[in-house]
Design a protein around this motif. Structure first.
Motif, PDB file in Angstrom:
ATOM      1  N   VAL A 167       0.836  -1.200   0.000  1.00 62.81           N
ATOM      2  CA  VAL A 167       0.000   0.000   0.000  1.00 62.81           C
ATOM      3  C   VAL A 167       0.878   1.260   0.000  1.00 62.81           C
ATOM      4  O   VAL A 167       0.577   2.237  -0.701  1.00 62.81           O
ATOM      5  N   ASP A 214       3.297   3.875  -1.012  1.00 58.75           N
ATOM      6  CA  ASP A 214       3.835   4.315  -2.300  1.00 58.75           C
ATOM      7  C   ASP A 214       3.251   3.578  -3.499  1.00 58.75           C
ATOM      8  O   ASP A 214       3.839   3.566  -4.597  1.00 58.75           O
ATOM      9  N   ALA A 215       2.086   2.991  -3.347  1.00 58.63           N
ATOM     10  CA  ALA A 215       1.460   2.272  -4.461  1.00 58.63           C
ATOM     11  C   ALA A 215       0.995   3.241  -5.542  1.00 58.63           C
ATOM     12  O   ALA A 215       0.593   4.372  -5.237  1.00 58.63           O
ATOM     13  N   PRO A 216       1.010   2.807  -6.796  1.00 57.10           N
ATOM     14  CA  PRO A 216       0.392   3.616  -7.858  1.00 57.10           C
ATOM     15  C   PRO A 216      -1.131   3.573  -7.697  1.00 57.10           C
ATOM     16  O   PRO A 216      -1.752   2.533  -7.887  1.00 57.10           O
ATOM     17  N   VAL A 217      -1.719   4.676  -7.331  1.00 52.11           N
ATOM     18  CA  VAL A 217      -3.143   4.702  -7.018  1.00 52.11           C
ATOM     19  C   VAL A 217      -3.988   4.348  -8.236  1.00 52.11           C
ATOM     20  O   VAL A 217      -5.094   3.810  -8.097  1.00 52.11           O
ATOM     21  N   GLU A 218      -3.464   4.581  -9.445  1.00 51.53           N
ATOM     22  CA  GLU A 218      -4.232   4.212 -10.629  1.00 51.53           C
ATOM     23  C   GLU A 218      -4.480   2.698 -10.696  1.00 51.53           C
ATOM     24  O   GLU A 218      -5.473   2.258 -11.280  1.00 51.53           O
ATOM     25  N   GLU A 219      -3.592   1.906 -10.086  1.00 53.32           N
ATOM     26  CA  GLU A 219      -3.839   0.463 -10.035  1.00 53.32           C
ATOM     27  C   GLU A 219      -5.047   0.165  -9.146  1.00 53.32           C
ATOM     28  O   GLU A 219      -5.869  -0.704  -9.471  1.00 53.32           O
ATOM     29  N   TRP A 220      -5.166   0.876  -8.048  1.00 51.37           N
ATOM     30  CA  TRP A 220      -6.332   0.697  -7.179  1.00 51.37           C
ATOM     31  C   TRP A 220      -7.614   1.078  -7.915  1.00 51.37           C
ATOM     32  O   TRP A 220      -8.623   0.369  -7.832  1.00 51.37           O
ATOM     33  N   GLN A 221      -7.540   2.206  -8.614  1.00 55.38           N
ATOM     34  CA  GLN A 221      -8.726   2.668  -9.338  1.00 55.38           C
ATOM     35  C   GLN A 221      -9.159   1.652 -10.390  1.00 55.38           C
ATOM     36  O   GLN A 221     -10.356   1.412 -10.582  1.00 55.38           O
ATOM     37  N   ARG A 222      -8.183   1.055 -11.072  1.00 54.52           N
ATOM     38  CA  ARG A 222      -8.502   0.050 -12.088  1.00 54.52           C
ATOM     39  C   ARG A 222      -9.169  -1.169 -11.459  1.00 54.52           C
ATOM     40  O   ARG A 222     -10.159  -1.691 -11.982  1.00 54.52           O
ATOM     41  N   VAL A 245      -5.626  -3.918  -1.498  1.00 48.12           N
ATOM     42  CA  VAL A 245      -6.730  -3.362  -2.275  1.00 48.12           C
ATOM     43  C   VAL A 245      -7.393  -4.459  -3.102  1.00 48.12           C
ATOM     44  O   VAL A 245      -8.623  -4.472  -3.253  1.00 48.12           O
ATOM     45  N   THR A 250     -11.380  -5.458  -2.887  1.00 46.41           N
ATOM     46  CA  THR A 250     -12.350  -5.599  -3.974  1.00 46.41           C
ATOM     47  C   THR A 250     -13.027  -6.952  -3.942  1.00 46.41           C
ATOM     48  O   THR A 250     -14.237  -7.061  -4.187  1.00 46.41           O
TER      49      THR A 250
END
Length: 250
Positions: free
Chosen positions: A96, A98-106, A157, A161
């Motif tokens: 979690v 420093d994760a790329p938040v766009e991966e979470w959004q996807r 994340v 989901t």
């Protein structure tokens, strides 16, 4: 399943492709839904070559409009909808911090919203099939994961989901089971598909090391599970099925 219609999301590869072949071999007409139209066309040709009926529906179910249109086109062209397999999903793991938040959004868009949009659009037709269809029962199979049962460091994340899919499925089950629409949750463990391939290289290497000594499930193994669920007699509902490789411990 002769005379019935099944819609499968994420049908262009892996579990979705295998499920489409399995249901078609049992007599269902299948609507193949995914973004990769070329792969869907190849799959449809294979099904038709074996005497089945297949409809190619190019759609990204993260768009509510696209999900609604996919269901509408299925019903318009194939005449009804008896079975929905909500299989489309992505797995993008990692810490979690420093994760790329766009991966979470996807993941939220595909694993949660895409499933919800397709389920919502399909429900009126599933309820109608349970009332008026020859089998007097309809099915929604939501493909989750062992990650929907067990949270692990490095997949927070994705875990979130898949836990959401489980909670939604159980609540919906309670709502519609008295009307003979069966809501089933399938939770595969490690499967040999493209699912992990979209992870960043360092994460992909961690996944490979974790399962290096495990003989993974094949997509056909999960497709067999889905076929078992939807071919039960009307009075039998398989609400949840966890299937893991024999060697997988968690």
């Amino acid at each position: 399943m002769s005379g019935t219609v099944a819609l499968i999301t994420g049908a262009s590869s892996g579990i979705g492709e295998a499920a489409a072949l399995s249901l078609a071999s049992r007599g269902a007409s299948v609507a193949l839904v995914a973004r990769r139209a070329d792969r869907l066309a190849e799959l449809a040709d294979r099904i038709r070559g074996e005497g089945g009926v297949a409809l190619v529906v190019e759609a990204d179910v993260t768009s509510q409009e696209a999900a609604v249109a996919a269901v509408r086109r299925t019903v318009d062209e194939l005449g009804r909808l008896d079975t929905l397999v909500n299989n489309a999903g992505v797995m993008l793991l990692g810490p979690v911090v420093d994760a790329p938040v766009e991966e979470w959004q996807r993941m939220v868009s595909v694993n949660v919203l895409g499933l919800l949009y397709t389920a919502h659009a399909a429900l009126p037709h599933l309820l109608a099939a349970a009332t008026n269809g020859r089998r007097k029962v309809a099915d929604m199979v939501n493909v989750s994961s062992v990650a929907g049962r067990v949270a692990r460091n490095g997949s927070g994340v994705y875990n979130a989901t898949k836990h959401a899919v489980g909670a939604f499925s159980e609540s919906l089950r309670q709502e519609v089971t008295g009307r003979y629409v069966r809501i089933s949750l399938v939770e595969p463990g490690a499967v040999s598909t493209e699912l992990a391939d979209h992870n960043r290289p360092e994460i992909l290497e961690t996944i490979r090391q974790r399962f290096a000594d495990v003989e993974r499930l094949e997509a056909d193994d999960v497709a067999d599970t889905i076929a078992y669920i939807v071919t039960r007699p009307r009075h039998v509902a398989v609400n949840e099925l966890l299937v893991r490789p024999t060697q997988q411990q968690a």
